[in-house]
Enzyme design. Structure first.
Site, PDB file in Angstrom:
ATOM      1  N   HIS A  23      -5.128   7.799  -2.139  1.00 51.41           N
ATOM      2  CA  HIS A  23      -6.110   6.620  -1.404  1.00 51.41           C
ATOM      3  C   HIS A  23      -7.428   6.364  -2.498  1.00 51.41           C
ATOM      4  CE1 HIS A  23      -4.428   7.172   2.746  1.00 51.41           C
ATOM      5  NE2 HIS A  23      -3.915   5.993   2.234  1.00 51.41           N
ATOM      6  N   HIS A  68       0.643  -1.276   0.101  1.00 55.14           N
ATOM      7  CA  HIS A  68      -0.151  -0.073  -0.021  1.00 55.14           C
ATOM      8  C   HIS A  68       0.817   1.365   0.002  1.00 55.14           C
ATOM      9  CE1 HIS A  68      -3.433   2.427   1.310  1.00 55.14           C
ATOM     10  NE2 HIS A  68      -2.423   3.283   1.859  1.00 55.14           N
ATOM     11  N   GLU A  69       1.806   1.290   1.133  1.00 53.95           N
ATOM     12  CA  GLU A  69       2.669   2.513   0.923  1.00 53.95           C
ATOM     13  C   GLU A  69       3.520   2.825  -0.496  1.00 53.95           C
ATOM     14  OE1 GLU A  69       2.259   4.457   3.215  1.00 53.95           O
ATOM     15  OE2 GLU A  69       0.939   3.063   4.497  1.00 53.95           O
ATOM     16  N   HIS A 106       1.649   4.816  -2.737  1.00 50.78           N
ATOM     17  CA  HIS A 106       1.783   6.212  -2.592  1.00 50.78           C
ATOM     18  C   HIS A 106       3.220   6.486  -3.052  1.00 50.78           C
ATOM     19  CE1 HIS A 106      -1.857   6.676  -0.613  1.00 50.78           C
ATOM     20  NE2 HIS A 106      -1.263   5.927   0.817  1.00 50.78           N
TER      21      HIS A 106
END
Lengths: 412, 95
Positions: free
Chosen positions: A128, A118-119, A122
């Site tokens: 998101h 997930h990170e 980014h």
């Protein structure tokens, strides 16, 4: 999917481990992180290479609470990790809260692979997603079995970098050259660099120099550049410069510059230079205040902060703020300590460039930020810089504007 | 003045925690992000509804127990970039 604020201009990216979590063997952490990166390489042209120097695009850090950015972690639970959108410096870095119990699956703690994947989303430029089935959904959902990149995230990443067609050409990597310009509004005018603002030991040209610090003291603006300062009345007319030591009695003789200054409500004046501060009553150092100053850690500023870039009172809540790099702190009502829950990220002050040279609240209550030869007026109610900024500082000081127009006339 | 009851104190803390959470993750913009004050009750209701929508909860506009539980759920520390756009997207506009 929602794109973030920036993307990498190339697809061959590098990563580096700053440290490891004690929750599992290093080899296991490495494998999970590499697997998390691989999630983003399926059907995309992205590649990741581990490097050991400090120039890696994605720096992987495990840390607790404050860790030298404006987003301190909060202990066990709630915030698990964060990552920065692509860019120089901290851009692309992924930080994991080491107060969490990192694990290899969702049943025995927090699954490092899922959170890291997930990170890295980014770090690659994705924001998101609103879809609960997406990897980029903000809340940790856990996962059992073999993980595959959900369709929403695949659409997002291929939208940013294309699919894995190998004949695509991407620009060669150029050190420090990325699309992203942190907090710099579009259309920033380009000005020539000031030409030797300080001629020898004489005072610099305040119309064409970077400002170190400024504040309003009893209705007058005090402007500091190097070893000199100017006093400006309400008309903002620049008059004769004075050497700092010839007016502010008690500052160390070898002080090269003032980094930040502000006047407290009790009319005491606080100066910052490096990691020290001094408190003055009028133009005299407070009695029994050490000449070498006191460490800024007395305000609860972390010890790794070596300089305060700016100090200003915000008219919206009459509180004093301290800025250093991309972090800022709010001080308590007595200006004795910085408040709990700080530092925060300067991104809150939208459009303000970092690092700022100086900031202050002018006589009309407007907050103004300075960087280089430009200044930005801040729109408090909208928490962003006003439209039409930056402008050149020579337009801010009346005398400079007059000098400038005279010079232009002479040139004509 | 009558001292605040335990329930009142708990509610006030919940409201303050909610404002902090909404500001931290991008559901409240403007000065409230820094001051934790609100410009209007409508802003708070709208922001809570937006959070509830993102969390898949019924949009009550008040920090109810489900919202409280959502705010305690582990999550990423980055802002929810859709938080503000969501408000504009879903709110009704006068023609």
């Amino acid at each position: 999917f929602i794109p973030g604020t920036s993307t990498w201009p190339r697809t061959n990216l590098t990563f580096r481990f700053v440290n490891y979590t004690p929750d599992m063997p290093q080899a296991q952490t490495r494998k999970l992180i590499v697997d998390a990166l691989k999630v983003w390489t399926v059907s995309t042209p992205l590649t990741f290479t581990e490097v050991t120097d400090t120039m890696a695009d994605i720096m992987i850090l495990f840390a607790k609470k404050y860790h030298s950015d404006g987003h301190p972690f909060d202990g066990t639970g709630s915030v698990l990790a964060h990552a920065f959108f692509p860019g120089p410096g901290k851009g692309g870095d992924a930080h994991f809260d080491d107060d969490e119990n990192w694990s290899t699956n969702s049943s025995g703690g927090i699954d490092l692979l899922l959170v890291a994947a997930h990170e890295f989303g980014h770090a690659l430029g994705l924001g998101h997603s609103e879809k609960p089935s997406a990897l980029m959904y903000p809340w940790y959902m856990g996962f059992e079995g073999e993980f595959e990149l959900p369709h929403d995230d695949w659409q997002g990443i291929t939208n940013l970098y294309g699919t894995g067609i190998k004949d695509r050409t991407f620009p060669e990597r150029e050190k420090g050259k990325v699309k992203y310009k942190p907090n710099v509004p579009d259309g920033k005018p380009v000005y020539p660099e000031p030409t030797s603002p300080t001629a020898g030991d004489g005072p610099p040209d305040p119309c064409n120099s970077h400002i170190d610090a400024l504040t309003v003291i009893r209705t007058e603006i005090f402007l500091f550049i190097g070893k000199w300062f100017w006093r400006l009345g309400p008309q903002k007319l620049i008059n004769k410069p004075v050497e700092i030591h010839k007016f502010w009695y008690g500052l160390p003789k070898d002080l090269e510059r003032i980094d930040a200054v502000f006047e407290r409500p009790d009319n005491k004046i606080v100066f910052f230079s490096g990691d020290r501060f001094w408190v003055f009553n009028a133009n005299h150092l407070l009695s029994r205040f050490p000449v070498e100053g006191r460490p800024i850690t007395e305000f609860n500023i972390p010890a790794d902060v070596k300089k305060i870039d700016a100090a200003f009172q915000w008219s919206y809540n009459k509180r004093t703020y301290l800025v250093s790099g991309d972090m800022y702190w709010k001080m308590d009502e007595n200006n004795s300590f910085v408040e709990y829950d700080y530092p925060r990220d300067m991104g809150t002050w939208k459009g303000v460039p970092v690092p700022v040279d100086a900031a202050f609240m002018d006589q009309s209550g407007t907050t103004i930020f300075f960087q280089g030869l430009d200044y930005w007026q801040f729109y408090d109610m909208k928490m962003r810089v006003q439209r039409g900024y930056p402008r050149r500082i020579s337009h801010y000081w009346s005398q400079c504007a007059e000098n400038l127009s005279e010079r232009e006339e002479n040139l004509a | 003045a009558r001292p605040a009851s335990r329930t009142e104190r708990k509610y006030r803390k919940l409201q303050s925690d909610t404002v902090k959470y909404l500001a931290q993750f991008g559901y409240l913009s403007g000065p409230s992000q820094e001051t934790q004050n609100l410009r209007s009750k409508e802003d708070l209701v709208r922001a809570i509804k937006s959070l509830q929508r993102a969390g898949g909860l019924p949009e009550t506009g008040v920090p109810d127990s489900r919202t409280e539980a959502l705010m305690k759920k582990p999550r990423c520390g980055n802002m929810d970039d859709f938080a503000q756009t969501g408000i504009d997207h879903f709110s009704r506009k006068k023609r």
